[in-house]
Design an enzyme around this catalytic site. Structure first.
Site, mmCIF file in Angstrom:
data_model
loop_
_atom_site.group_PDB
_atom_site.id
_atom_site.type_symbol
_atom_site.label_atom_id
_atom_site.label_comp_id
_atom_site.label_asym_id
_atom_site.label_seq_id
_atom_site.Cartn_x
_atom_site.Cartn_y
_atom_site.Cartn_z
ATOM 1 C CE LYS A 75 -3.010 -4.444 -0.712
ATOM 2 N NZ LYS A 75 -1.827 -5.275 -0.431
ATOM 3 C CG ASP A 115 -3.690 -6.356 2.389
ATOM 4 O OD1 ASP A 115 -2.548 -6.794 2.174
ATOM 5 O OD2 ASP A 115 -3.880 -5.234 2.879
#
Ligand code: NAI
Ligand code: PHE
Ligand code: K
Length: 346
Positions: A75, A115
């Site tokens: 991430k 995201d």
């Protein structure tokens, strides 16, 4: 937090001109390159940005593993000094350019995607400087937003939960959706079609107006955790259910899209002790990963992706059954299932 993190690698960079901290976490590359989206938001300090990136990367490892996708978990967090909407387009361009450079330096061990606060348009920009990008717009040759497939998967998880609780279907049940953005709005129309009564909360006046137009009830964002409902669906940000919220949340089930909705290590046990069924987030929200990795890595068509997302309810059901049998929380059960499907340790 680096001391306590068992992940593969955390890299960071600071840009003095914009005041932005860049963090990329590779939680695991055992099953393939680490993949996970880019989140751009404000954090109190660098430590919280790193900690969030690490926890989000860990969730990506589990998500990929539980679906059998040939990727690890990672991430990126872009920690902004001001809210995203206060950045000029010049600043944002510079931020994306630096982020692309950071990704490129990892040489393919990390693949990004959209995201919170990043879109397919941003992926198109990143893709101009690095090829390790999922979810470009369709116009730029990508597969676009993963939100519809994510909503499909959450819906499947919710239907499986209704069956598990002995309700049969969602007909006549009350579903409270926290956050009617890309995923939450799509989920709302799906559960409304199943005959559920939909309640929503969102700070955006435009999104609330649309929700009211569709006939949904609205509660204030501050009342979300105290409004009685059958299913609570967190579809905004994570970290909302700590042990004390878990002890009082007036819902029979928690099934949503938000990554890491549980804020501490005991919240899932507290929910389980009260008989509140928790659909592990990294299974319920895996539709987005199925869309991006399925279409762009594995060459699946849209039907194949949708069939797999609609099948996430079966994995949720398997986790519920294992949890009941072993008397463990459902998220622990789902971790075992993920470990059984991959090289990732339980
Ligand atoms: P989004 O940004 O389109 O929607 C989020 C919504 O939540 C917005 O409408 C926002 O106004 C609202 N919101 C913000 N703070 C809130 C609060 N305190 N109370 C209620 N609402 C609030 O994001 P998207 O794409 O719908 O994703 C939602 C969540 O699902 C995120 O946590 C994301 O990480 C997760 N997720 C999304 C996937 C995807 O494919 N889009 C895949 C897997 C997880
Ligand atoms: N950010 C989304 C998620 O949390 C979608 C995504 C999946 C992005 C896989 C990149 C890689 O699942
Ligand atoms: K987004």
């Amino acid at each position: 937090m680096i001391d306590e993190w068992p992940g593969a690698s955390t890299v960071g960079r600071f840009d003095p001109e914009t005041g932005v901290q860049f963090v990329i976490c590779l939680d695991s590359i055992l099953n393939g390159p680490a993949a996970g989206g880019t989140r751009a938001t404000h954090y109190a300090d660098r430590a919280s940005a790193i900690e969030d990136a690490q926890r989000l990367a860990g969730a990506m490892t589990l998500k990929m593993a539980v679906c059998g996708l040939p990727m690890g978990g990672g991430k990126s967090v872009i920690s902004l000094p001001v809210p995203r909407e206060q950045l000029t387009s010049r600043e944002w361009e510079r931020i994306l350019a630096i982020h692309a450079e950071n990704i490129e330096m990892l040489g393919g061990n990390y693949w990004t995607g959209p995201d919170v606060n990043t879109t397919s348009a941003d992926m198109d920009v990143l893709a101009g400087k690095t090829r390790y990008v999922f979810g470009r717009s369709e116009a730029a040759g990508g597969v676009g937003s993963s939100a519809p497939t994510t909503a499909l998967g959450v819906h499947s998880a919710m239907r499986a939960t209704a069956a598990h609780l002995g309700w049969g279907t969602l007909d006549g049940r009350t579903v409270l959706i926290q956050g009617v953005g890309a995923v939450g709005a799509d989920l709302a129309s799906r559960v409304a079609d199943d005959g559920a009564r939909v309640i929503v909360a969102d700070p955006s006046p435009a999104r609330l107006a649309e929700a009211e137009r569709r006939g949904y009830a609205v509660v204030s964002t501050s009342d979300v955790l105290t409004t009685p409902c059958d299913v609570f669906a967190p579809c905004a940000l994570g970290g909302i259910i700590d042990s004390s919220v878990a002890a009082t949340l007036p819902a029979h089930a928690v099934v949503g899209a938000a990554n890491n909705p549980l804020a501490d290590a005991t919240a899932s046990q507290v929910l389980a002790d009260r008989g509140v069924v928790f659909a592990p987030d990294f299974v319920a929200n895996a539709g987005g990963a199925l869309h991006l990795v399925g279409r762009e890595v594995l060459g699946w068509g849209a039907e194949e992706v949708d069939a797999r997302a609609a099948g996430l309810g079966k994995i949720i059901k398997a986790a519920y059954d294992l949890a009941d049998r072993e008397r463990i929380p459902t998220d622990a059960a789902a971790r075992f299932i993920a470990a059984g499907r991959s090289a990732v340790p339980a």
